[in-house]
Design a protein around this motif. Structure first.
Motif, short mmCIF file in Angstrom:
data_model
loop_
_atom_site.label_atom_id
_atom_site.label_comp_id
_atom_site.label_asym_id
_atom_site.label_seq_id
_atom_site.Cartn_x
_atom_site.Cartn_y
_atom_site.Cartn_z
N UNK A 497 78.28 34.18 47.74
CA UNK A 497 79.32 33.30 48.58
C UNK A 497 78.64 31.84 48.73
N UNK A 498 77.33 31.78 48.16
CA UNK A 498 76.55 30.51 48.26
C UNK A 498 76.61 30.08 49.83
N UNK A 499 76.33 30.98 50.75
CA UNK A 499 75.86 30.77 51.93
C UNK A 499 74.48 30.90 52.00
N UNK A 500 73.66 29.93 51.37
CA UNK A 500 72.30 30.05 51.23
C UNK A 500 71.33 29.73 52.41
N UNK A 501 71.94 28.87 53.55
CA UNK A 501 71.18 28.71 54.55
C UNK A 501 71.28 30.03 55.56
N UNK A 502 72.33 30.58 55.63
CA UNK A 502 72.27 31.90 56.21
C UNK A 502 71.64 33.11 55.55
N UNK A 536 74.50 32.62 36.96
CA UNK A 536 74.15 31.74 35.99
C UNK A 536 74.41 30.38 37.02
N UNK A 537 75.53 30.12 37.69
CA UNK A 537 75.68 29.16 38.42
C UNK A 537 74.58 28.70 39.68
N UNK A 538 74.29 30.00 40.20
CA UNK A 538 73.05 29.98 41.00
C UNK A 538 71.67 29.07 40.47
N UNK A 539 71.53 29.58 39.15
CA UNK A 539 70.15 29.22 38.53
C UNK A 539 70.54 27.55 38.38
N UNK A 540 71.70 27.22 37.92
CA UNK A 540 71.93 26.01 37.68
C UNK A 540 71.80 25.00 38.92
N UNK A 541 72.12 25.57 39.89
CA UNK A 541 72.09 24.83 41.32
C UNK A 541 70.75 24.53 41.70
N UNK A 542 69.44 25.09 40.99
CA UNK A 542 68.22 24.94 41.23
C UNK A 542 68.00 23.49 40.58
N UNK A 543 68.78 22.87 39.94
CA UNK A 543 68.45 21.55 39.57
C UNK A 543 68.94 20.57 40.33
N UNK A 544 69.48 20.84 41.36
CA UNK A 544 70.04 19.98 42.57
C UNK A 544 69.52 20.15 43.74
N UNK A 545 68.23 19.91 44.03
CA UNK A 545 67.47 20.50 45.15
C UNK A 545 68.08 19.82 46.32
N UNK A 546 68.50 18.64 46.23
CA UNK A 546 68.97 17.74 47.27
C UNK A 546 70.13 18.39 47.99
N UNK A 547 70.93 19.07 47.21
CA UNK A 547 72.02 19.61 47.81
C UNK A 547 71.88 21.25 47.94
N UNK A 548 70.92 21.84 47.44
CA UNK A 548 70.75 23.11 47.57
C UNK A 548 69.29 23.58 48.18
N UNK A 550 68.47 24.91 50.75
CA UNK A 550 68.67 26.29 51.47
C UNK A 550 68.47 27.31 50.44
N UNK A 551 68.90 27.02 49.16
CA UNK A 551 68.86 28.16 48.16
C UNK A 551 67.26 28.27 47.82
N UNK A 552 66.69 27.05 47.83
CA UNK A 552 65.12 27.10 47.18
C UNK A 552 64.61 28.06 48.42
N UNK A 553 64.76 27.57 49.69
CA UNK A 553 64.13 28.29 50.81
C UNK A 553 64.26 29.64 50.60
N UNK A 554 65.47 30.22 50.55
CA UNK A 554 65.84 31.37 50.56
C UNK A 554 64.94 32.38 49.34
N UNK A 555 65.11 31.69 48.12
CA UNK A 555 64.48 32.40 46.98
C UNK A 555 62.68 32.36 47.42
N UNK A 556 62.25 31.23 47.91
CA UNK A 556 60.89 31.36 47.91
C UNK A 556 60.59 32.32 49.19
N UNK A 557 61.68 32.67 50.16
CA UNK A 557 61.30 33.55 51.25
C UNK A 557 61.31 35.06 50.42
#
Length: 704
Positions: A497-502, A536-548, A550-557
């Motif tokens: 759902x791309x609710x990465x902050x949650x 694949x969409x999630x992995x491509x979002x890693x190229x835009x850390x300014x927008x995602x 919380x995705x980085x934080x979730x994955x590092x978590x």
């Protein structure tokens, strides 16, 4: 042979026996050129000598590479001969046919390739070899090597095309060959034979009906084949012949009872359904023939046709020990539902429990047919709810049913009854499930199906819009309630759902008791799924850390929760390291998700502000989701699981409560669990102009 050596360079002969395919292919092209020149000069004696050399020294050689080179060179020689090839076929075709029984599967493959190319050149001229070719193809259709089977299928299609356009084909000479093979049991050969019968019957100039007695018994026997496809093909062929008989001058031999059978339907059906599985072949044939004739009569309940009596017979036969009888009983229920739905539903209480129990049938084919029947019934909401409730009940009673058949049943229902509808109903039921252990297992199974099944791609697409689409938000909340039974299922749902902050908040809320072996095994599976095309969409979002961020934080978590020596840790760490440093643009990174977050990210500035938007990772929310309430919902459910786990442990002795993983490190345990995950089978392709590669067949089932 001496004449052949004068025109065949030693290098060509040497390369024809080379172990490398490319060298053999290039040598064969040179053979083609040599033969073409000889044909232009009209020197057929030397052509004969060349073919003799290729046959004796190569195709009949004890060396496999020699035989491969000989086969490809014979095909090349035929191409070089073009219109003059027919006069040399007596030399060329026999050694190729002989290679069809070679012990080396690669040689058999090249034999198919060679004859395919020869047939393309000579077309109808090779009909004189048809019986030998048919005999060889019949055997190759059941070849143990998948590549050989595929090559044989392509050759078979070409031979059929040639036969149907040829006026030299003799049906009289072919029928004895067909007759002696009609009683084989191998499913591949049966499929091959039915295919030829159907093709030949479609040719106007060939009278297959006149030879029907020669192969009719064999076709009837195929109606009881375990393969649904073969039964369908045999039934289709028989139906076509029946129609031809009705339209032919000999229709007086066809004795159909018609409407006169209507009052006796139930009695006749009660007698023939058990006989469909009789040990005596003749009884089975007669029973199936009668059964098909009965079902072909479209009787009206207003004309003494007793729907209730037929349903009673079919319900009783669903308990038969014989699969064929159970299948035919289901076919009758399905037929009645399609023709007389209203009348059947009035008797639903009499058959519904039996139909529900049939979902546990040991036969996959029976289960699929049962699901088709249920889907027809479940058009009505109350029947749909009853079906899903009983299905969950069965999974609870028999965990092996969920593991072995869960994916099959759920995916089929999603196709038949709308995937979103099925998942919403399952979620509603599991939200209030009292057996917490089962609820967790069931949710994990549903989550895995959701993440991996093509039938659920629309649900995944809808969930991706949870932050901007009311329908997506509603589905997200609906699934969230039951997905709370499994931390990893919730995290997976958030990623979809791309609710990465949650997702990050859920990870941060996990307690020490939650991080157990089962959790880590599920996490291992999720990390591997993140590497599949679905994410694949999630992995491509890693190229835009300014927008995602919380995705980085979730994955590092998640990375911090994994043992460093586990394979999943290395996979995720490698993925995060692959993010290029230039994507971390200081000018764009003006918001900070949490105080210490940037300690996890390379070359990131400090002092940025926290993102205060109500949406997840950028964009404007259509209707904001109350993530605080969702987190409380998750924590409350997990607390129930912790209390349940503690209560269960205190009620058992120490020896039975501790997991038996002595002697295994955690990383080893995870590795062994991960090995249970298998890749889905990949479709095999074949190209007759390139060398075959060994196929690898994988089979999989739901792993919980």
């Amino acid at each position: 042979m001496a004449d052949a050596l004068t025109v065949m360079p030693a290098a060509v002969l040497r390369n024809l026996a080379d172990k490398l395919y490319e060298k053999r292919k290039n040598a064969a092209l040179e053979v083609e050129g040599i033969v073409k020149q000889l044909a232009s000069a009209g020197d057929h004696d030397k052509i004969t000598a060349v073919i003799t050399l290729l046959t004796t020294e190569f195709t009949y050689s004890p060396q496999a590479n020699h035989r491969k080179g000989g086969l490809i060179s014979l095909a090349a020689a035929t191409v070089g001969l073009t219109n003059e090839a027919a006069q040399h076929l007596e030399q060329i075709v026999p050694p190729v046919l002989n290679s069809f029984s070679d012990q080396d599967s690669r040689v058999r493959y090249y034999a198919c390739e060679a004859l395919y190319n020869i047939a393309k050149v000579v077309r109808g001229d090779f009909i004189v070899f048809f019986n030998q070719i048919f005999d060889a193809l019949c055997k190759l259709s059941a070849d143990s090597d998948a590549n050989v089977q595929s090559a044989a299928h392509l050759l078979d299609r070409l031979v059929k095309d040639i036969v149907t356009e040829s006026d030299q084909f003799s049906i009289e000479e072919f029928i004895p060959l067909l007759r002696e093979r009609m009683n084989v049991l191998n499913p591949y050969v049966r499929q091959f034979l039915v295919g030829w019968i159907t093709v030949l019957d479609s040719v106007p100039d060939i009278d297959m009906l006149g030879f029907l007695p020669d192969f009719l018994d064999g076709l009837f026997n195929m109606l009881s084949d375990s393969s649904h496809e073969i039964r369908q093909q045999a039934d289709s062929a028989l139906s076509e012949f029946l129609q031809e008989i009705k339209n032919s001058p000999i229709n007086e031999f066809v004795k159909l009872g018609g409407d006169q059978l209507v009052p006796y339907y139930a009695d006749i059906l009660g007698a023939i359904l058990p006989c469909i599985s009789d040990k005596e072949e003749k009884i089975r044939v007669v029973a199936r023939e009668t059964n098909e004739e009965l079902r072909a009569i479209n009787a009206d309940p207003a004309e003494a046709f007793d729907v209730g009596a037929i349903l009673s017979i079919a319900r009783r036969q669903l308990s038969s020990e014989w699969e064929a009888t159970r299948i035919e009983a289901l076919h009758w229920i399905s037929t009645l539902l399609n023709r007389h739905r209203i009348e059947v539903l009035t008797y639903l209480n009499d058959i519904f429990d039996t139909l529900l129990k049939a979902l546990s049938d040991p036969s996959d084919e029976v289960v699929l047919l049962v699901l088709d029947v249920h889907a027809c019934i479940a058009r009505d909401p109350q029947h749909f709810r009853q079906l899903v409730v009983f299905l969950v009940h069965n999974f609870r009673l028999d965990n092996s049913l969920l593991e072995k058949r869960g994916a099959l049943i759920i995916r089929r229902l999603c196709v038949l009854l709308n995937a979103e509808r099925v998942y919403r109903e399952l979620s509603t039921i599991l939200e209030g499930e009292s057996d917490l252990d089962f609820a967790s297992i069931m949710v994990q199974a549903l989550n895995l199906i959701l993440l991996t099944s093509s039938e659920l791609s629309e649900i995944r697409d809808l969930l991706k819009q949870s932050l901007v689409n009311p329908a997506g938000k509603d589905l997200y909340i609906s699934l969230y309630a039951s997905w709370c039974h499994s931390p990893m299922a919730i995290i997976s749902l958030c990623f979809v759902a791309q609710t990465y902050r949650h997702a990050s908040a859920v990870i941060q809320s996990l307690e020490e008791e939650d991080i157990n072996v089962k959790f880590l095994v599920q996490l291992d599976k999720l990390i591997r799924l993140l590497e599949t095309p679905i994410f694949a969409y999630l992995r491509l979002q890693l190229l835009d850390p300014a927008r995602y961020l919380w995705l980085f934080k979730a994955l590092y978590g998640l990375l911090m929760l994994l043992p460093q020596q586990s394979a999943a840790f290395k996979i995720l760490k490698t993925r995060l390291k692959a993010v290029p440093s230039y994507s971390f643009n200081r000018a764009q990174l003006n918001r900070e998700p949490s105080g210490d977050y940037y300690q996890f990210l390379p070359q990131m500035p400090d002092g940025t502000k926290e993102d205060g938007d109500v949406t997840e990772d950028g964009g404007s929310s259509y209707n904001a989701i109350n993530f605080a309430a969702r987190l409380q919902q998750f924590q409350k459910m997990q607390q129930q699981h912790r209390v349940h786990t503690k209560s269960r442990r205190t009620s058992r002795s120490l020896s039975t409560s501790l997991p038996k993983v002595a002697g295994l490190s955690l990383s080893t345990s995870l590795s062994k669990e991960a090995q249970r995950e298998e890749e889905p089978p990949k479709p095999q392709s074949i190209d007759l102009n390139v060398p075959p590669s060994r196929s690898r067949r994988n089979s999989g089932q739901l792993q919980l």
